[in-house]
Enzyme design. Structure first.
Site, PDB file in Angstrom:
ATOM      1  N   TYR A  47      -9.982  -3.384  -9.359  1.00 48.83           N
ATOM      2  CA  TYR A  47     -10.600  -2.613 -10.425  1.00 48.83           C
ATOM      3  C   TYR A  47     -11.942  -3.232 -10.802  1.00 48.83           C
ATOM      4  O   TYR A  47     -12.226  -4.396 -10.493  1.00 48.83           O
ATOM      5  CB  TYR A  47      -9.702  -2.573 -11.661  1.00 48.83           C
ATOM      6  CG  TYR A  47      -8.372  -1.884 -11.421  1.00 48.83           C
ATOM      7  CD1 TYR A  47      -8.285  -0.505 -11.422  1.00 48.83           C
ATOM      8  CD2 TYR A  47      -7.215  -2.630 -11.189  1.00 48.83           C
ATOM      9  CE1 TYR A  47      -7.067   0.124 -11.205  1.00 48.83           C
ATOM     10  CE2 TYR A  47      -5.998  -2.017 -10.965  1.00 48.83           C
ATOM     11  CZ  TYR A  47      -5.927  -0.635 -10.979  1.00 48.83           C
ATOM     12  OH  TYR A  47      -4.737  -0.017 -10.754  1.00 48.83           O
TER      13      TYR A  47
ATOM     14  N   ASP B   3       1.879   2.251  -3.568  1.00 46.81           N
ATOM     15  CA  ASP B   3       0.823   2.376  -4.575  1.00 46.81           C
ATOM     16  C   ASP B   3       0.776   3.794  -5.130  1.00 46.81           C
ATOM     17  O   ASP B   3       0.023   4.650  -4.647  1.00 46.81           O
ATOM     18  CB  ASP B   3      -0.510   1.980  -3.959  1.00 46.81           C
ATOM     19  CG  ASP B   3      -1.623   1.863  -5.000  1.00 46.81           C
ATOM     20  OD1 ASP B   3      -1.354   2.140  -6.178  1.00 46.81           O
ATOM     21  OD2 ASP B   3      -2.751   1.496  -4.608  1.00 46.81           O
TER      22      ASP B   3
ATOM     23  N   GLN C  90       0.817  -1.214   0.000  1.00 46.77           N
ATOM     24  CA  GLN C  90       0.000   0.000   0.000  1.00 46.77           C
ATOM     25  C   GLN C  90       0.851   1.265   0.000  1.00 46.77           C
ATOM     26  O   GLN C  90       0.493   2.250  -0.647  1.00 46.77           O
ATOM     27  CB  GLN C  90      -0.942  -0.008   1.206  1.00 46.77           C
ATOM     28  CG  GLN C  90      -2.142  -0.922   1.032  1.00 46.77           C
ATOM     29  CD  GLN C  90      -3.105  -0.827   2.204  1.00 46.77           C
ATOM     30  OE1 GLN C  90      -2.759  -0.272   3.253  1.00 46.77           O
ATOM     31  NE2 GLN C  90      -4.289  -1.367   2.043  1.00 46.77           N
TER      32      GLN C  90
END
Length: 558
Positions: free
Chosen positions: A420, A323, A320
């Site tokens: 997504y 990202d 994370q």
């Protein structure tokens, strides 16, 4: 036989020795000698080491010292006492004032017995010459290096043969040399085991209108503390409001050539000229567009570069902090709302004035990913009434948690493993367009954020929907770079169709380069520290992050 005065003076005039010992140790030895006059064996004193059959030396200023007319039965012991006393005077000069000086320097042993009366009388009569010889600013005195071990043994009354003493002295010196060699070898071994730090190069971005920089001064200092060296190309951060001086203060080297390094970090993919400056085995990190620019990836592979694409970072919990897509989407979602508010000829918030009440603007955000959620939050802060939509029903709760209303349509899509939305089928896209065309004209501002990695952006707003919108309405298309979510979007431009302003500007994060660079730099730093946890590149291809982000790998040696 007692030596003559000339011989004694010649002995006193010898040059000062090299070795130093502290007044503390000499004073203790002296106290042990003098204390033997009243106590033949004080506990812990120097006389503990004197054989009991031998009389300890007597100080020459003592009234009991026989200057003349010594009897035959005291010749032998008196000669030894005299020699010992002469040796003490050789070392210390007139010793009557010595303990007082040591006490003033805080060096006198607290356990030593008080000085005898004749020593106290000697202090009172001390002359100026002797005071200069015993300078109170000096806490050490010189003794001959080769004689000091033997001298201390003489003060303790050691009776061993001279040959044995010399042999022991040689052994002591050999042991000291051995310890020095071992210490030196250890320090050399530690120095040779330290590897040179990994050098990171930060080139200036050459893409038109790109104002971001890959690393900012804040993270440069952190990387330096973690064992990296950073080389920043001159002027690389100026467009993002980071002057060269700020990098120098953070510990970076500002130079004209940032490519003579082990790892190069960029924001955008390298140009053809930049690829030629990369070498075999070098590491490259940046937005490399592996899904839409296969020819660029091929060029990197041909150069033998190990390339990591920031958009290919796996969307897992451990990654994370790396990202970069999310961090830059946050900037884009925020800026999209500002662009819509700037071009909308209305207030965003509701206003109650003396002239009446002004209703708030209505904003629709299509796509509830990172950019969409940031757009919803920003529009809400500006006072608009916000509605959000996404084909993934799981994000409904997130939209409503920000104070927005979730737009319900009869089209549902699933979420992929990477988070997504699944690409809709042609029939699903057709039905989605029809339902949105009926709802879009209700809103003053529409912000679209729908993207599918590696594919053209899905068309959400048909031309008929634009024609049905009220004049003055605004569409901000964040998917313009991959074709746009609106059929009338012109990537990189702003157009007006049927009284509706359509903003198709690309690379919105670059329009806010300061914070966009800060966020991106933190992502890159997290990846660098993952790939080189101890300041040394250690590429583990079994690791999910390294393997997932790598798009080209250096050729293995034959």
């Amino acid at each position: 036989m007692r030596p003559s005065d000339d011989e004694e003076q010649d002995h006193r005039d010898r040059p000062d020795p090299d070795r130093t010992v502290t007044l503390r140790s000499l004073d203790r030895g002296l106290a042990g000698v003098e204390g033997s006059e009243t106590d033949p064996d004080p506990p812990g004193g120097a006389a503990d080491h004197v054989p009991h059959h031998e009389t300890p030396p007597v100080h020459p200023t003592d009234a009991r010292y026989p200057a003349d007319g010594r009897t035959e039965d005291r010749n032998e012991s008196g000669e030894e006492n005299r020699l010992a006393s002469m040796f003490v005077e050789e070392l210390l000069g007139p010793i009557d004032h010595l303990p007082g000086a040591a006490t003033e320097h805080g060096l006198e042993d607290l356990t030593a017995p008080p000085p005898p009366e004749h020593v106290a009388r000697g202090r009172a009569g001390d002359g100026g010459t002797d005071r200069r010889r015993n300078d109170r600013g000096e806490a050490e005195m010189s003794l001959l290096r080769e004689n000091s071990p033997r001298d201390q043994r003489r003060l303790a009354g050691d009776e061993r043969e001279a040959g044995d003493l010399e042999e022991n002295d040689r052994e002591d010196e050999t042991d000291a040399e051995l310890l020095d060699e071992m210490s030196h070898a250890t320090s050399v071994g530690r120095a040779s085991s330290r590897l040179a730090p990994v050098r990171i190069g930060v080139p200036r971005e050459l893409e038109p209108a790109e104002r971001r920089v890959a690393l900012v001064p804040d993270v440069v200092s952190r990387l330096g503390a973690a064992g990296f060296d950073v080389v920043v190309e001159r002027g690389a951060g100026v467009e993002a409001s980071f002057p060269d001086s700020s990098y120098e203060q953070a510990g970076a080297d500002v130079a004209d050539d940032p490519y003579d390094v082990e790892a190069v970090v960029k924001v955008r993919k390298p140009t053809s000229d930049e690829v030629e400056r990369l070498r075999d085995g070098q590491v490259l990190i940046g937005f490399l567009e592996p899904l839409t620019d296969p020819s660029g990836i091929e060029r990197l592979s041909a150069r033998g570069v190990t390339a990591f694409a920031m958009e290919s970072i796996p969307r897992i919990t451990r990654a994370q902090t790396m990202d970069a897509l999310s961090s830059q989407s946050t900037v884009a979602g925020y800026k999209a709302v500002l662009l819509g508010a700037e071009r909308l000829p209305k207030f965003f918030p509701m206003l109650m004035t003396a002239a009446g009440t002004v209703p708030p603007a209505k904003v629709l955000v299509l796509g509830a990913g990172v950019a969409g959620l940031q757009a919803i939050a920003t529009a809400r802060r500006l006072g608009a009434v916000v509605t959000g939509f996404d084909v993934r029903p799981v994000v409904k709760e997130q939209v409503e948690s920000l104070g927005a209303t979730f737009l319900e349509l009869n089209v549902r899509g699933e979420e992929t493993e990477g988070g997504y939305a699944r690409e809709l089928s042609e029939d699903e896209q057709r039905r989605q367009q029809q339902e949105l065309a009926e709802r879009v004209p209700e809103f003053d501002v529409v912000i679209t954020t729908a993207l599918v990695p590696g594919r053209p952006a899905p068309k959400l707003i048909p031309t008929s929907a634009v024609a049905a919108m009220r004049p003055g309405s605004v569409i901000v298309d964040l998917a313009a770079e991959t074709g746009g979510n609106c059929e009338l979007t012109e990537p990189g431009g702003v157009v007006e169709r049927d009284g509706v302003t359509i903003v198709g500007l690309t690379n919105l994060p670059s329009t806010m380069p300061f914070h966009a660079s800060q966020l991106y730099a933190r992502n890159v730093t997290a990846l660098l520290q993952h790939l080189a946890p101890d300041g040394e590149l250690s590429l583990d291809w079994e690791d999910e992050i390294a393997a997932g982000a790598c798009v080209t790998r250096a050729k293995a040696p034959a």
